[in-house]
Design an enzyme around this catalytic site. Structure first.
Site, PDB file in Angstrom:
ATOM      1  N   HIS A   1      -7.708  -5.389  -0.888  1.00 58.40           N
ATOM      2  CA  HIS A   1      -6.521  -4.655  -0.454  1.00 58.40           C
ATOM      3  C   HIS A   1      -5.963  -5.182   0.856  1.00 58.40           C
ATOM      4  O   HIS A   1      -4.768  -5.049   1.123  1.00 58.40           O
ATOM      5  CB  HIS A   1      -6.864  -3.171  -0.317  1.00 58.40           C
TER       6      HIS A   1
ATOM      7  N   ASP B   1      -8.653  -5.770  -5.609  1.00 61.48           N
ATOM      8  CA  ASP B   1      -8.401  -4.526  -4.883  1.00 61.48           C
ATOM      9  C   ASP B   1      -9.138  -3.378  -5.569  1.00 61.48           C
ATOM     10  O   ASP B   1      -8.966  -3.147  -6.768  1.00 61.48           O
ATOM     11  CB  ASP B   1      -6.888  -4.261  -4.869  1.00 61.48           C
TER      12      ASP B   1
ATOM     13  N   SER C   1       0.836  -1.194   0.000  1.00 57.61           N
ATOM     14  CA  SER C   1       0.000   0.000   0.000  1.00 57.61           C
ATOM     15  C   SER C   1       0.877   1.253   0.000  1.00 57.61           C
ATOM     16  O   SER C   1       1.593   1.492  -0.960  1.00 57.61           O
ATOM     17  CB  SER C   1      -0.962  -0.052   1.197  1.00 57.61           C
TER      18      SER C   1
END
Length: 352
Positions: free
Chosen positions: A325, A296, A142
Site C-alpha cells: 500500500h 496491497d 488510498s
C-alpha cells in the site's frame, strides 16, 4: 473543549496553503460546522477556458504537502500545463478539524464526517472559488482514491478522467478491521481520557502502537523478507520503524486521525444507489485507470479488479512493488515512475 494547539499542522510544516470558507456546512450525518474551512494548495495557472484543472485529494494521515512529489515540470502533473488543486480533508488537520475547532465541536466532540462531505466541500471550492465546471482529471491514493470514486459517481458530468490509486469505491471488510485496530490503539492509551487529553504528546503510547499496526498491514511480506527498507536508506529494522513510522505519526493529533479513520471505514459510493455498488459505478462517465498495488493487503488487487469490471470505460493497471500500500511514497524510483507514467498516459487519452 476548544481544541489544542499543535504546531505540526502549520504553514511552516505543510505550507504554503490557503483556506476557503464554506460557511455553514451541513454534514451527511446531520450536524453542521458553523464556519467550515477547507485548506488547499494550487500549482500552475487556470487558463481562460478553465478547462485545465486537475484535482488531487490526499490520503489518510496526510495533507496536500505529501502529494506534491507527483507535481512538477516534465512530470505528468506539470504545472506549466495544468492547474492542479490539492485539497485537504475536513478533519485532517489543516482544514476544520478536531484539534482546531472551538466549542461545541472541539476535540472528541467533533462530528463524524463522510467521504461525501469532503467531496461536496471540494466541489463547492472548485465551482465557487475558481468557477470550474469540468475537471480534466481527479486522482488520489488510498483515501484519495475513495474521494476519486465519490467524485466520479456523484458528479459524473464534471469528471473527464479518474485515477483511483490503491483504494476502492466501497471499503472492504479487512480494511474496516484495520480501522478498528487503529482506533483502538488510541482508546487503549492510558492518557486517552475519552478524547479530552490536554496535549497530543501525552498520547505517545497510542500513536506508536497505531504506527506499528498500520505498517504491518500497509506493507507486504516480500518487503520484510527481502529487507527492502535497506534500499530506502534505513540501517536496521528498529531504524526503519522509529525514523520513518514513529516520526510520521508522533506529531499528529489522535482525534484528527480517528475522524479520518471513521470516514475511511464508512466509504461507500453505493450509498447513492441504495446499496447497489454496480449501479453506482455504472454511472461513471469518466475514462478510468484503476491502479491497485499488486501486494496491497489493505485494498487488495482482487477488490480492485472486481470493482473495475463494473466501470464502463476503465482498465486495470496493477502496480508491482514490494512496498504494498505504501508504494505511493516512491521509496523505489520505479514505483513513482510507474505511477507518473500511468497518469501521463491517462491525460494523453482523448475523451469526450
Amino acid at each position: 473543549m476548544s481544541g489544542i494547539e499543535n504546531e505540526y499542522y502549520s504553514q511552516e510544516v505543510h505550507g504554503p496553503y490557503e483556506t476557503y470558507s464554506l460557511g455553514e456546512f451541513e454534514l451527511a450525518e446531520g450536524e453542521t460546522l458553523p464556519d467550515c474551512q477547507i485548506a488547499y494548495t494550487t500549482f500552475g495557472e487556470l487558463n481562460d477556458a478553465k478547462d485545465n484543472a486537475i484535482l488531487f485529494p490526499h490520503m489518510y494521515s496526510g495533507t496536500s504537502k505529501d502529494m506534491e512529489l507527483y507535481v512538477g515540470e516534465e512530470m505528468a502533473l506539470d504545472p506549466q500545463t495544468y492547474f492542479i488543486i490539492l485539497p485537504n480533508q475536513i478533519g485532517g488537520g489543516l482544514s476544520t478539524s478536531p484539534h482546531n475547532t472551538p466549542p461545541p465541536y472541539g476535540q472528541a466532540d467533533f462530528p463524524n464526517v463522510r467521504i461525501s462531505d469532503d467531496v461536496r466541500a471540494q466541489q463547492q471550492l472548485v465551482t465557487e472559488k475558481f468557477g470550474i465546471d469540468e475537471i480534466e482529471l481527479v486522482l488520489g491514493w488510498s483515501m484519495g482514491a475513495q474521494q476519486t470514486y465519490e467524485w466520479a459517481v456523484r458528479y459524473p458530468e464534471m469528471v473527464k478522467r479518474a485515477a483511483p490509486i490503491g483504494g476502492t469505491a466501497r471499503n472492504p471488510p479487512q480494511s474496516s478491521l484495520l480501522v478498528d485496530a487503529l482506533i483502538s490503539a488510541f482508546k487503549l492509551d492510558p492518557n486517552w481520557n475519552d478524547g479530552y487529553y490536554d496535549d497530543h504528546r501525552s498520547m505517545r503510547q497510542g500513536l506508536r502502537q497505531h504506527a506499528r499496526t498500520w505498517v504491518l498491514m500497509g506493507t507486504s511480506a516480500d518487503l520484510w523478507r527481502e529487507e527492502e527498507w535497506r534500499a530506502a536508506g534505513f540501517s536496521s529494522l528498529d531504524d526503519f520503524m522509529h525514523r520513518l513510522w514513529d516520526e510520521w505519526f508522533l506529531p499528529m493529533d489522535p482525534n484528527n486521525l480517528i475522524r479520518m479513520a471513521w470516514k475511511w471505514k464508512h466509504a461507500d459510493v453505493s450509498r447513492m444507489t441504495d446499496g447497489n455498488l454496480e449501479s453506482a459505478l455504472e454511472q461513471i462517465e469518466a475514462r478510468v485507470y484503476v491502479l491497485p498495488f499488486e501486494e496491497d493487503m489493505v485494498f487488495t488487487l482482487e477488490d480492485n479488479r472486481l470493482e473495475e469490471e463494473m466501470i464502463p470505460d476503465s482498465e486495470l493497471r496493477p502496480i508491482p512493488t514490494p512496498w504494498g500500500h505504501f508504494g505511493m511514497f516512491g521509496f523505489r524510483p520505479e514505483d513513482k515512475e510507474f505511477i507518473d507514467t500511468a497518469i501521463g498516459e491517462l491525460l494523453d487519452e482523448s475523451v469526450a
